[in-house]
Scaffold this motif. Structure first.
Motif, PDB file in Angstrom:
ATOM      1  N   UNK A  11     -46.156  47.180 -29.325  1.00 35.67           N
ATOM      2  CA  UNK A  11     -46.745  46.166 -30.203  1.00 35.67           C
ATOM      3  C   UNK A  11     -45.763  45.021 -30.454  1.00 35.67           C
ATOM      4  N   UNK A  12     -44.519  45.354 -30.767  1.00 34.47           N
ATOM      5  CA  UNK A  12     -43.509  44.316 -30.998  1.00 34.47           C
ATOM      6  C   UNK A  12     -43.279  43.475 -29.744  1.00 34.47           C
ATOM      7  N   UNK A  13     -43.212  44.120 -28.582  1.00 39.26           N
ATOM      8  CA  UNK A  13     -43.006  43.380 -27.335  1.00 39.26           C
ATOM      9  C   UNK A  13     -44.194  42.478 -27.017  1.00 39.26           C
ATOM     10  N   UNK A  14     -45.399  42.970 -27.243  1.00 35.95           N
ATOM     11  CA  UNK A  14     -46.581  42.143 -27.007  1.00 35.95           C
ATOM     12  C   UNK A  14     -46.560  40.907 -27.906  1.00 35.95           C
ATOM     13  N   UNK A  15     -46.227  41.091 -29.178  1.00 34.10           N
ATOM     14  CA  UNK A  15     -46.157  39.942 -30.089  1.00 34.10           C
ATOM     15  C   UNK A  15     -45.044  38.984 -29.695  1.00 34.10           C
ATOM     16  N   UNK A  16     -43.900  39.519 -29.298  1.00 37.06           N
ATOM     17  CA  UNK A  16     -42.768  38.681 -28.921  1.00 37.06           C
ATOM     18  C   UNK A  16     -43.110  37.800 -27.711  1.00 37.06           C
ATOM     19  N   UNK A  17     -43.667  38.432 -26.672  1.00 37.72           N
ATOM     20  CA  UNK A  17     -44.005  37.655 -25.484  1.00 37.72           C
ATOM     21  C   UNK A  17     -45.242  36.787 -25.711  1.00 37.72           C
ATOM     22  N   UNK A  18     -46.118  37.199 -26.610  1.00 35.63           N
ATOM     23  CA  UNK A  18     -47.271  36.362 -26.943  1.00 35.63           C
ATOM     24  C   UNK A  18     -46.872  35.075 -27.632  1.00 35.63           C
ATOM     25  N   UNK A  19     -45.777  35.121 -28.384  1.00 36.38           N
ATOM     26  CA  UNK A  19     -45.278  33.924 -29.067  1.00 36.38           C
ATOM     27  C   UNK A  19     -44.517  32.992 -28.139  1.00 36.38           C
ATOM     28  N   UNK A  20     -44.236  33.424 -26.923  1.00 32.92           N
ATOM     29  CA  UNK A  20     -43.419  32.608 -26.024  1.00 32.92           C
ATOM     30  C   UNK A  20     -44.207  31.520 -25.295  1.00 32.92           C
ATOM     31  N   UNK A  21     -45.533  31.487 -25.461  1.00 32.40           N
ATOM     32  CA  UNK A  21     -46.334  30.438 -24.825  1.00 32.40           C
ATOM     33  C   UNK A  21     -46.098  29.105 -25.539  1.00 32.40           C
ATOM     34  N   UNK A  22     -46.040  28.022 -24.767  1.00 38.15           N
ATOM     35  CA  UNK A  22     -45.882  26.690 -25.352  1.00 38.15           C
ATOM     36  C   UNK A  22     -47.206  26.140 -25.874  1.00 38.15           C
ATOM     37  N   UNK A  23     -48.278  26.432 -25.155  1.00 43.19           N
ATOM     38  CA  UNK A  23     -49.596  25.931 -25.540  1.00 43.19           C
ATOM     39  C   UNK A  23     -50.075  26.668 -26.790  1.00 43.19           C
ATOM     40  N   UNK A  24     -50.350  25.905 -27.836  1.00 47.34           N
ATOM     41  CA  UNK A  24     -50.716  26.483 -29.127  1.00 47.34           C
ATOM     42  C   UNK A  24     -52.006  27.296 -29.037  1.00 47.34           C
TER      43      UNK A  24
END
Length: 82
Positions: A11-24
């Motif tokens: 869950x933490x990894x999914x959230x971390x990599x999900x936040x790495x997108x530039x497009x809002x």
């Protein structure tokens, strides 16, 4: 059998990599989908392991997509002023 710590780490990894997108928009969509999937009620250990394996696949896909977006992102979007 999947341990609780493995699920929380996923869950933490999914959230971390999900936040790495530039497009809002993509970032909000990804984070919303992650949170929705983890709120689903699952009771049997078989369902938990199936969902955990699906989560690992989703994590790998998010990593690939964010990497590709970061490679080709030039810092400007079409709707921004030039």
């Amino acid at each position: 059998m999947v341990k609780k710590t493995q699920i929380l780490s996923l869950y933490r990894n999914l959230l971390r990599y999900g936040k790495s997108f530039h497009d809002h928009g993509i970032k909000k969509y990804t984070l919303r989908r992650i949170k929705e999937e983890f709120r689903l009620p699952i009771t049997t250990t078989e369902d938990i392991s199936i969902q955990y394996n699906n989560g690992i696949k989703q994590l790998n896909m998010i990593k690939r997509q964010s990497l590709l977006q970061n490679i080709y992102f030039d810092g400007k979007y079409i709707n921004q002023q030039l």
